[in-house]
Design a protein around this motif. Sequence first.
Motif, mmCIF file in Angstrom:
data_model
loop_
_atom_site.group_PDB
_atom_site.id
_atom_site.type_symbol
_atom_site.label_atom_id
_atom_site.label_comp_id
_atom_site.label_asym_id
_atom_site.label_seq_id
_atom_site.Cartn_x
_atom_site.Cartn_y
_atom_site.Cartn_z
ATOM 1 N N TYR A 12 -4.614 -11.281 14.954
ATOM 2 C CA TYR A 12 -4.159 -10.785 13.364
ATOM 3 C C TYR A 12 -2.799 -10.079 13.666
ATOM 4 O O TYR A 12 -2.793 -9.233 14.690
ATOM 5 N N HIS A 38 -10.053 -7.643 -0.382
ATOM 6 C CA HIS A 38 -9.491 -8.293 0.640
ATOM 7 C C HIS A 38 -10.490 -8.534 1.616
ATOM 8 O O HIS A 38 -11.516 -7.967 1.842
ATOM 9 N N GLU A 45 -10.478 -7.998 4.922
ATOM 10 C CA GLU A 45 -10.813 -7.198 6.021
ATOM 11 C C GLU A 45 -12.003 -6.020 5.354
ATOM 12 O O GLU A 45 -12.376 -5.277 6.319
ATOM 13 N N THR A 95 -1.746 -13.638 9.395
ATOM 14 C CA THR A 95 -1.956 -12.439 8.504
ATOM 15 C C THR A 95 -3.059 -12.794 7.594
ATOM 16 O O THR A 95 -3.796 -14.159 7.741
ATOM 17 N N SER A 96 -3.550 -12.040 6.632
ATOM 18 C CA SER A 96 -4.497 -12.315 5.918
ATOM 19 C C SER A 96 -4.443 -13.600 4.932
ATOM 20 O O SER A 96 -5.063 -14.350 4.402
ATOM 21 N N HIS A 153 -11.182 -0.304 5.025
ATOM 22 C CA HIS A 153 -11.984 -1.572 4.442
ATOM 23 C C HIS A 153 -13.339 -1.590 4.874
ATOM 24 O O HIS A 153 -14.010 -2.099 4.351
ATOM 25 N N ASN A 176 -2.124 -7.353 12.751
ATOM 26 C CA ASN A 176 -2.236 -5.931 12.839
ATOM 27 C C ASN A 176 -2.893 -5.599 14.315
ATOM 28 O O ASN A 176 -3.917 -5.173 14.406
ATOM 29 N N PHE A 203 3.028 -1.507 13.451
ATOM 30 C CA PHE A 203 2.945 -2.826 13.840
ATOM 31 C C PHE A 203 4.125 -3.794 12.975
ATOM 32 O O PHE A 203 4.404 -4.737 13.530
ATOM 33 N N MET A 204 4.335 -3.481 11.560
ATOM 34 C CA MET A 204 5.019 -4.135 10.830
ATOM 35 C C MET A 204 6.378 -3.981 11.256
ATOM 36 O O MET A 204 7.522 -4.937 11.262
ATOM 37 N N TYR A 212 0.885 -1.184 0.125
ATOM 38 C CA TYR A 212 0.009 -0.137 -0.069
ATOM 39 C C TYR A 212 0.750 1.305 0.090
ATOM 40 O O TYR A 212 0.341 2.363 0.151
HETATM 41 P P1 13P Z 1 -1.819 -7.711 3.885
HETATM 42 O O1 13P Z 1 -1.231 -8.759 4.945
HETATM 43 O O2 13P Z 1 -2.818 -8.595 2.947
HETATM 44 O O3 13P Z 1 -0.712 -7.109 3.258
HETATM 45 O O4 13P Z 1 -2.662 -6.589 4.537
HETATM 46 C C1 13P Z 1 -2.268 -5.778 5.399
HETATM 47 C C2 13P Z 1 -3.035 -4.697 5.773
HETATM 48 O O5 13P Z 1 -2.765 -3.804 6.716
HETATM 49 C C3 13P Z 1 -4.320 -4.704 5.254
HETATM 50 O O6 13P Z 1 -4.979 -3.480 5.712
#
Ligand code: 13P
Length: 302
Positions: free
Chosen positions: A109, A196, A198, A125-126, A173, A111, A60-61, A23
């Motif tokens: 999650y 996605h 979310e 994760t997703s 989202h 996040n 958070f990443m 993103y």
């Molecule tokens: P992804 O793990 O799919 O990249 O999603 C991260 C995120 O913050 C989605 O809003």
Amino acid sequence: MSLEAEVLALKEERNALLLAHNYQLPEVQDAADLVGDSLYLSRKAAETDRPVICFAGVRFMAETAKILNPEKTVLLPDLAAGCGLADAITAEQLRTWKGEHPGAVVVAYVNTSADVKAEADYCCTSSNAVRIVGGLPPEKEVLFLPDVFLGEWVRAQTGRKNMHLWTGDCPVHAKLRPETLRMARAAHPEAEVVAHPECGCGTAALPHVDRILSTDGMVRFASETRAKEVLVATEVGILHRMRKLNPETNFLPIQEGAICPYMKQIDLTDVRDSLAQLRFQIEVPTETARKARLSLERMIAS
Ligand code: 13P
Ligand code: SF4
């Protein structure tokens, strides 16, 4: 010297790995060593032997990178790069919730804050949420947090009944509703639709969607599809990579305004300054990191 050249020179000087989430602004993605989704970037951060990781993403990443590779200097170029979804639950709230469900397995999650991860059994994760929840003993109660839409989708995919969901959501989202999808689909009846998990359309939108994918899933889809048009239901930053990979297909956002303000905090000047001044260094208290590492290691192994 151009800004791009300065960033390149500083990366070499610091022997730094520049990671960018899907993103991020196009200029930041183009300068990065690696671009990807949360799972891919966590794995790359964990395995790098470079002394400096500059994370163009959200807090958070960068915290996740620090927890998984604590010897490295981890930089977040702008401390305002937070996450509205990660703010939806605190460690205190999670402790209270756990108290109401003794013995339940906690799946957080990615996040989430480091403090929340320290209270979890698994992170996901997703890309791997369905795999992780689906692999838990069926008789175990599951507490899934903080994204209710991702949780509903995981519940539908796994058929799991004993799964409790925290009712947080992503402010970007959550605005992508079933009506948003229906209207976009009506305007582009031939288009394929990817979303996605979310998205606020969640399971209610499944009839209007061809695939539910993580951001890297969307990137893979982009390189394979032969469709003329694809509607993309997620943050618009992803379109840069999709369009670059496949100029033959017309990739359209489901909503032009689906922009995450946190993901747009970092520009190339911030990356340059971050590498030049080694700022802003992310630290996670030792005990919090020790507890959070176990759930994160389960995430990157899955
Ligand atoms: P992804 O793990 O799919 O990249 O999603 C991260 C995120 O913050 C989605 O809003
Ligand atoms: Fe957080 Fe949503 Fe932004 Fe992703 S898009 S970083 S979940 S606020």
